[in-house]
Each structure stands twice: as structure tokens, then as C-alpha cells.
Design an enzyme around this catalytic site. Structure first.
Site, PDB file in Angstrom:
ATOM      1  CB  CYS A   1     -23.448 -14.448 -20.603  1.00  0.00           C
ATOM      2  SG  CYS A   1     -22.978 -13.575 -19.098  1.00  0.00           S
TER       3      CYS A   1
ATOM      4  N   GLY B   1       0.795  -1.227   0.000  1.00  0.00           N
ATOM      5  CA  GLY B   1       0.000   0.000   0.000  1.00  0.00           C
ATOM      6  C   GLY B   1       0.822   1.268   0.000  1.00  0.00           C
TER       7      GLY B   1
ATOM      8  CB  CYS C   1     -19.570 -11.727 -21.499  1.00  0.00           C
ATOM      9  SG  CYS C   1     -21.316 -11.560 -21.903  1.00  0.00           S
TER      10      CYS C   1
ATOM     11  CB  CYS D   1     -24.928 -10.402 -18.389  1.00  0.00           C
ATOM     12  SG  CYS D   1     -24.245 -10.239 -20.051  1.00  0.00           S
TER      13      CYS D   1
ATOM     14  CB  CYS E   1     -20.236  -9.330 -18.806  1.00  0.00           C
ATOM     15  SG  CYS E   1     -21.260 -10.595 -18.068  1.00  0.00           S
TER      16      CYS E   1
END
Lengths: 289, 227, 256
Positions: free
Chosen positions: A240, A29, A268, A237, A262
Site C-alpha cells: 500500500c 498500571g 493496508c 509497505c 503492513c
């Protein structure tokens, strides 16, 4: 190909970047300064991510690039071609086959494994920047763990919008120490940040590299009475039928018609290949768009 | 309660060639609890100067000013501040307040500073304002716009809000009508009765005669005079 | 009683030029001290040194901390000093825009110090912010407005609320009424007086306005050319000034 050193950058530069990456992995970080090079693309097009990728690539790697989840957008195609040309590495659009994935603004839906590296393109690495313009001051705030200001931003969100409206680049605290900007990924992706793969963040213009080693504890900041909530459009979606993936809204005509698909194109595609069909989807055909 | 010995004062005017003007020497004075002493003397003889020195407003050049256990002439600022909060009250001729503060707040402030509960302090302030015939309609207004007599009465109310053991009164009855003068004299008598040591300047001879037990001629402390 | 703040022999030079020198005093709990002097007298330099904004060349600024008693704030670690600045100390700037986050709402400005010391409950932070806005006479329905939408006086009151919300014990003020209309000044002075009294605050106030110190300060320090030329009770220094410069300063005030 022979006109370039492997992966475009010279070996000294790659070594310098690797040192920054190792330091970043050692201090999860923490933003490590590095001597960002001029790349043959404009700032904002992923110069940080490209340099980190260049430093990590080996001739045996399989490389994948996504831009907002898609493999076929200009930015993704350009960077993929760049490394095909300068490093001669194999490329793929399949998440599972890639050993190194460079991404802009998304984490793939498919869980990554320990032998993969995810490289993020970062525009502004400093999460405190919008509230504190002084770099001297923000560095001091990081070193002294003075992160109250981060909550001021979230406070403002709630007071103006009734809820934490920050939807992307949602700040996180890493291993209880550094507050980090996860790059502009949707907050839907935040829970995936503790993944098995190594995650490297490169900011070219700002000359910063930071990193998350595998299985790092990453906590999204919030208030006790307004807890963090990953969110996505409340649809499945349309191609899909996936209910668990992050969706893009696509306007399809001038009459208000729209569909949700997606954002991760590979996810997808592979779902449709497996026979899933959404509300507006046609059965999958090999080679079709 | 108040004991003054060998008190001297001179002013040095640095911007007028460093002229040193002695105004007082060898001043001495004792005031017991429940006693009221009047400072007398012609105008300009130094009555107000002496009173201001006792309050710590003017700096003594020599001598001692004991109020209770504290020597004002040598005390640190914070000791004098504390003394002014709980022991030594002063009613000057002029009201000095933050503009726009309501009259009842002005009067209650000495009590609030001492930590008296707000409701009690305001109640005491309002009782005093009523006694001093300040119309109730004015209590919520700032006294800065009041007439001279009204300001004087607000000042007195403020000075008597807390039961100071020692009180300095500079012309408390000046510019007051007969009725209000009577109220002020009664307030002074009440303060004496509860044991306050009072030093006052009164041009009003009748008032002086009524409330003062003794007179001290400040003229006797003028430089060049044998004390 | 232990002084809240003990200042010893503070000196600050800008190259060869003296910012301030030989300054020392004790400030006790509940005391308000004024520092007056003309522009360039070193009063702002001194305040910056005391408040930890500018490291002096020598001297000690000893603060009676809640946990460890008297500590020299100049030699304590930076995290400790910054923690002190966020909790026990407050600093009110002359220009509100130096002390406020202009891009953050009033509530966020007041809440920042709370969040800086670990408050993580939005509802409670907001409640405290609204309460403090009320105490500085800003209506609750302005809590989500940004300071740009406020008048100068309101901005200054907001700055005070933002500073006092964590219940500090020592407040540094740099010309707190400077640049405000006189009527707004009066209201601010009254507010400050009330807060100082109610919260038992100690304060160091730098100003060139003698009327401000007469109304706010118990004690007064007069500075000239970086040195203290006179100090004492405020009314004593103003009514019976001993030093030539103070006499000049007092006699130069315009009478209304």
C-alpha cells in the site's frame, strides 16, 4: 448458542472480572490479581484477553480480533469464531467499526476513539520478572516504587548491543507511578499508549488484569544519553506504500526475495481500497486477497 | 607522659581447672617527655607483659595506666584505638601484616590511617626504609618472606613512621648488625629529642646504656616481692 | 561523638531455641567490629537482625541517619529501611552468588545501586562502574562480562564494588573470605582494609576465622550459644582472653 451463558463465562465470574477491571482503571498500571478461569483453549492463546473481552462484551458490541495486526491468522480467527458462537455478537475486521478489539502484540494503526475498548493478551504481566524471580519481592518493589532494576535491564541492553535493543514489551511508567509491561507490542506502538480508548490487559495464566484509562500519561523508560526511540523497518509497505505503519518482513522465494508489508492488515486493505499502491502491489480489487 | 600506679595482673586459665596465676602486683612507673626508661629483670619476670598492658594488649587486673590523659586500664576500646593511632606506638618483636602487601605500604600504613596524604606517607616510608638499609628492590615486595633481621627493621620503620609522643620498644636492636643497630639507636635518640616518652626492653646492655635515662627492675613487681 | 550504630538488647528466638539474646554494643564511625564464634553460636542470626534481614523479637538497632540523626531501624517504615539498605548500608554475603545478579554483567551489577537511587545517565553510570571495578582490581575490559565468567575471588571483589559504589557508611559482612583460597583471601583482606581506611567505613564482620578479625577488626565480640561471652579490643581478646570459651577458641587455632 443456548448451551452457553452469554459470552461463555457465567455472570458471577464476569462480575468478578469487571471488579478487577474497575480497580485496574482506578489504579492505572497496577496489576490486579483475579481468579482466572479455565478457558476452552490453551494458556498462551489469549485466555486472559478472552476473559476480559467476555466480561466487557454486550450484545450490541461489534467485535474485532487481531493477532500481530492481522485479522486472518489462526488465533484471531478462532477467538472471533468463539465469541460469534458464544455471544452471538457482530464481528468486523474494520478497526473503525469495532467497539471492542482484542489484540495480540499490536496496536492498530488507525487512532482509536473514546467509545472503543482495546483488550490485550498478556503472556507475562510483570515487567521486573526477568531480573527478579520472586513475586513477593517484585510486589514489594512496585509498592515501594523501587524501579532501579528496570534500568539495569536497559543498561544491559546498551552495554551488550550499543543501544537499547529491547524492541517489544518495552517497559513504561504510568502516570509517574507504576512501571508496566505493555505486553509484547513493538516499541513502535508505545507512543500510542496514551490513546483515547480504554486499554485493558489480561494475563490468564498469571491471573492478572491491569488497565490504562483514556489519555493516561505513559512514558517509555530510557536513559538521558540513550533516549527512547520508537523504531520500525526502514521501508515503505510494498503493497500500500504506507511509510508510517509497522511492517512485517515476508520472505517470498528461496533466492533472498522479500517484501515488507503492513502488519495491520485492515490498515493496508483500507489504504489500497483508497487507491494507494506500493512498489510490489497490484491495484486493489474488491474481494481479492 | 606515661604514669603507672598500683598495676596488677593475673591470668585465669579456665580450661586448666580455673587456675589463677598472679604475675604482677603493685607495679608503678613514670616516664616524662623526652625520657627513655628501660625495663629490666630476668627472663620471664614480666617485662613484655607490662609492656603489653601499657599498649592495652593485655588487660590490667588492677591499677591505672595513664598515657597522656587516657587511662588504658579503664578505657573503652575506641579510646585505645584512637590512642594507638595518634599517641602510642609499639614496636614488637614480631611483624604481623596482611600477606602480599608491599613493604612500603606496610610502613606507610600508620600515616595513611592518620589521614596523611598518600604521596607524603610513601615518601616518609621510603626514607625510613632507606635509612634502615632495606634494599630498594624489596620495597615493593611483601615483608612476609624477608629474613628475621629485615622483618625487624621493617617493623621498626613502621613504628617510627609516625612521630608518636609515646613509644614502646620491645627488643628493637635484637638480631641487627652493628650498622643497623646504630641507625635504630639514632632513631631512638631523635625521638627522645623531639620529646617522645619511651619505654624499652633491651637485652643489649650497651644500647641500653646509650639511650636509656633510667632502669626499672620489673622483678620488683613480682607477686610476693615487697615493692 | 554519636555512635554510628547503637545496638540494644537484641534477642531472637526460633521457637524455644535461642538464636541470640542480650546483645548490645555501640559502633563508632570508622570502627570495624568482628563477631566470632563457632557454627550455631548465633553470630549469623545477630548479623541478620542488625542488617534488617530478620526481625528480632526485641531490641533496638539505632542508626545515625544522615537526615534525621539516630533512628531505630527496626521501627522505621519499610521504604525508609530499604532506602537505607541501598544507600548508607551495604551487605557482603559469604557466597557472591547471593549478593550478585549472576545474569547481569559486572557493570550492571555495580550500576544497579546507582540506578536504584535515580542515576539515569548511561555514560556516567558506566564510568563509575569501571572506576569501581578498577578499585577492586578488576580490569576495565571485563565490565560487560557476567559474573559466571569470574573466579571466586573476582566475584567476591565484584560484590564489594557493587556494595560500595553508593558510598555507604556501614558495611555488614558475613564470612567475606569464606570459601576462598588463602592467597585470594589475603588479597581480599588487603583490599578491604584499604577501602575501610580510605572511605572511613564502619563495618560489622561475622567470621569464624580469627586471623581475619585480627587483620581487619578493631574490636571483637565472642559469641557462644547466642550470647556474647567476651568483647574488647581485638588483639586484647585474642592475646589475653578472659573467658574460658575464648581461651579455648584461641588455643584451638592451628599454627602454620
Amino acid at each position: 448458542m443456548t448451551d452457553y451463558n452469554f459470552a461463555y463465562l457465567d455472570e458471577q465470574t464476569k462480575r468478578m472480572i469487571r471488579r478487577a477491571i474497575l480497580k485496574g482503571l482506578a489504579i492505572p498500571g497496577y496489576q490486579v490479581p483475579f481468579a482466572s478461569r479455565e478457558m476452552p483453549m490453551p494458556y498462551g492463546w489469549g485466555t486472559g484477553g478472552v476473559q476480559v473481552s467476555a466480561a466487557c462484551l454486550t450484545p450490541d458490541d461489534t467485535f474485532k480480533v487481531i493477532d500481530q495486526g492481522a485479522d486472518d491468522t489462526t488465533n484471531a480467527v478462532s477467538i472471533r469464531k468463539f465469541f460469534e458462537k458464544t455471544a452471538g455478537v457482530a464481528t468486523t475486521e474494520e478497526t473503525a467499526r469495532a467497539s471492542l478489539i482484542q489484540t495480540r502484540h499490536r496496536i492498530p494503526e488507525e487512532a482509536l476513539s473514546q467509545d472503543q475498548i482495546l483488550v490485550y493478551q498478556v503472556p507475562i504481566p510483570e515487567p521486573l520478572r526477568f531480573l527478579e524471580p520472586s513475586e513477593l519481592e517484585t510486589r514489594k518493589m512496585h509498592s515501594l516504587e523501587e524501579y532501579g532494576l528496570m534500568h539495569v535491564k536497559l543498561y544491559e541492553d546498551i552495554s551488550q548491543h550499543g543501544a537499547i535493543a529491547t524492541a517489544y514489551a518495552y517497559p513504561v511508567k504510568v502516570e509517574g507511578r507504576y512501571v508496566m509491561d505493555p505486553s509484547p507490542i513493538p516499541k513502535f506502538d508505545n507512543p500510542k499508549l496514551g490513546m483515547a480508548a480504554i486499554q485493558l490487559f489480561g494475563a490468564g495464566r498469571e491471573q492478572r488484569i491491569y488497565a490504562l484509562p483514556p489519555y493516561t500519561q505513559v512514558v517509555s523508560l530510557d536513559f538521558e544519553d540513550h533516549p527512547f526511540e520508537p523504531s520500525k523497518a526502514d521501508y515503505d509497505c510494498d503493497l500500500c506504500g504506507a511509510s508510517d505503519s509497522y511492517l512485517d518482513e515476508v520472505i517470498v522465494d528461496d533466492a533472498g526475495g522479500r517484501m515488507f508489508v503492513c502488519s495491520d492488515t485492515d490498515y493496508c486493505r483500507s489504504r489500497r481500497a483508497a487507491g494507494h499502491v506500493g512498489a510490489q502491489g497490484a491495484p486493489y480489487e474488491e474481494g481479492a486477497a | 607522659m606515661i604514669e603507672i600506679e598500683g598495676l596488677g595482673k593475673s591470668f585465669t586459665l579456665h580450661n586448666q581447672g580455673g587456675a589463677v596465676i598472679p604475675v604482677m602486683t603493685g607495679a608503678h612507673l613514670r616516664v616524662a617527655r623526652g625520657e627513655c626508661v628501660a625495663l629490666t629483670g630476668t627472663s620471664g619476670v614480666g617485662k613484655s607483659t607490662l609492656m603489653r598492658m601499657i599498649y592495652g594488649n593485655y588487660r590490667a587486673s588492677a591499677g591505672r595506666i595513664m598515657v597522656g590523659e587516657t587511662d588504658i586500664a579503664g578505657a573503652a576500646p575506641r579510646e585505645i584505638i584512637q590512642l594507638r593511632r595518634d599517641t602510642l606506638g609499639y614496636v614488637s618483636q614480631f611483624l604481623r601484616v596482611v600477606p602480599r602487601v608491599p613493604t612500603r605500604e606496610v610502613v606507610a600504613e600508620p600515616l595513611l590511617t592518620l589521614g596523611v596524604a598518600r604521596a607524603d606517607a610513601i615518601a616518609r616510608a621510603e626514607a625510613l626504609l632507606a635509612r634502615l638499609n632495606i634494599p630498594q628492590a624489596l620495597w615493593s615486595l611483601s615483608p612476609t618472606t624477608f629474613s628475621g633481621g629485615e622483618q625487624q627493621r621493617v617493623n621498626i620503620a613502621r613504628g617510627f613512621a609516625h612521630a608518636f609522643p609515646a613509644l614502646l620498644l620491645d627488643e628493637p636492636t635484637a638480631s641487627l648488625d652493628a650498622a643497623n643497630r646504630e641507625v635504630v639507636l639514632t632513631l631512638i635518640e631523635e625521638a627522645k629529642a623531639r620529646g617522645a616518652a619511651i619505654i624499652g626492653i633491651f637485652h643489649d646492655e650497651a644500647a641500653r646504656g646509650r639511650v636509656c635515662d633510667r632502669e626499672v627492675d620489673v622483678g620488683a613487681f613480682a607477686p610476693g616481692q615487697a615493692a | 561523638m554519636t555512635p554510628l550504630l547503637q545496638v540494644r538488647d537484641i534477642a531472637k528466638f526460633y521457637g524455644a531455641r535461642r538464636g541470640c539474646e542480650d546483645v548490645g554494643f555501640d559502633l563508632y564511625p570508622g570502627e570495624v567490629m568482628g563477631i566470632v564464634g563457632e557454627s550455631g553460636s548465633g553470630k549469623s542470626t545477630l548479623l541478620s537482625c542488625l542488617a534488617g534481614h530478620l526481625p528480632p523479637d526485641r531490641g533496638e538497632v539505632i542508626f545515625d541517619t544522615q537526615l534525621h540523626g539516630p533512628r531505630d531501624t527496626l521501627t522505621m517504615s519499610e521504604p525508609e529501611r530499604r532506602m537505607l539498605m541501598r544507600t548508607d548500608w551495604a551487605f557482603v554475603h559469604q557466597h557472591a552468588r547471593d549478593g550478585l545478579r549472576m545474569g547481569v554483567s559486572a557493570g550492571g551489577n555495580v550500576g544497579e545501586r546507582l540506578m536504584a537511587v535515580g542515576a539515569r545517565h548511561f555514560g556516567e553510570i558506566r564510568e563509575q562502574a569501571v572506576d569501581w571495578l578498577g578499585r577492586v582490581e578488576i580490569a576495565a575490559d571485563r565490565v560487560d562480562d557476567k559474573p559466571q565468567a569470574f573466579s571466586g575471588g573476582m566475584q567476591q571483589r565484584l560484590q564489594i564494588a557493587r556494595n560500595l559504589v553508593t558510598g555507604p557508611r556501614l558495611v555488614f559482612m558475613d564470612e567475606p573470605t569464606g570459601g576462598l583460597d588463602v592467597s585470594v583471601q589475603a588479597r581480599l583482606l588487603d583490599l578491604l582494609r584499604g577501602l575501610v581506611r580510605e572511605m572511613g567505613l564502619s563495618a560489622v564482620i561475622v567470621t569464624h576465622d580469627l586471623a581475619v578479625v585480627r587483620l581487619l577488626a578493631d574490636r571483637l565480640m565472642v559469641m557462644k550459644d547466642g550470647r556474647v561471652v567476651e568483647d574488647g579490643l581485638t588483639d586484647q581478646v585474642l592475646d589475653d582472653p578472659q573467658h574460658g570459651y575464648t581461651q579455648l577458641l584461641v588455643s584451638s587455632v592451628l599454627q602454620v
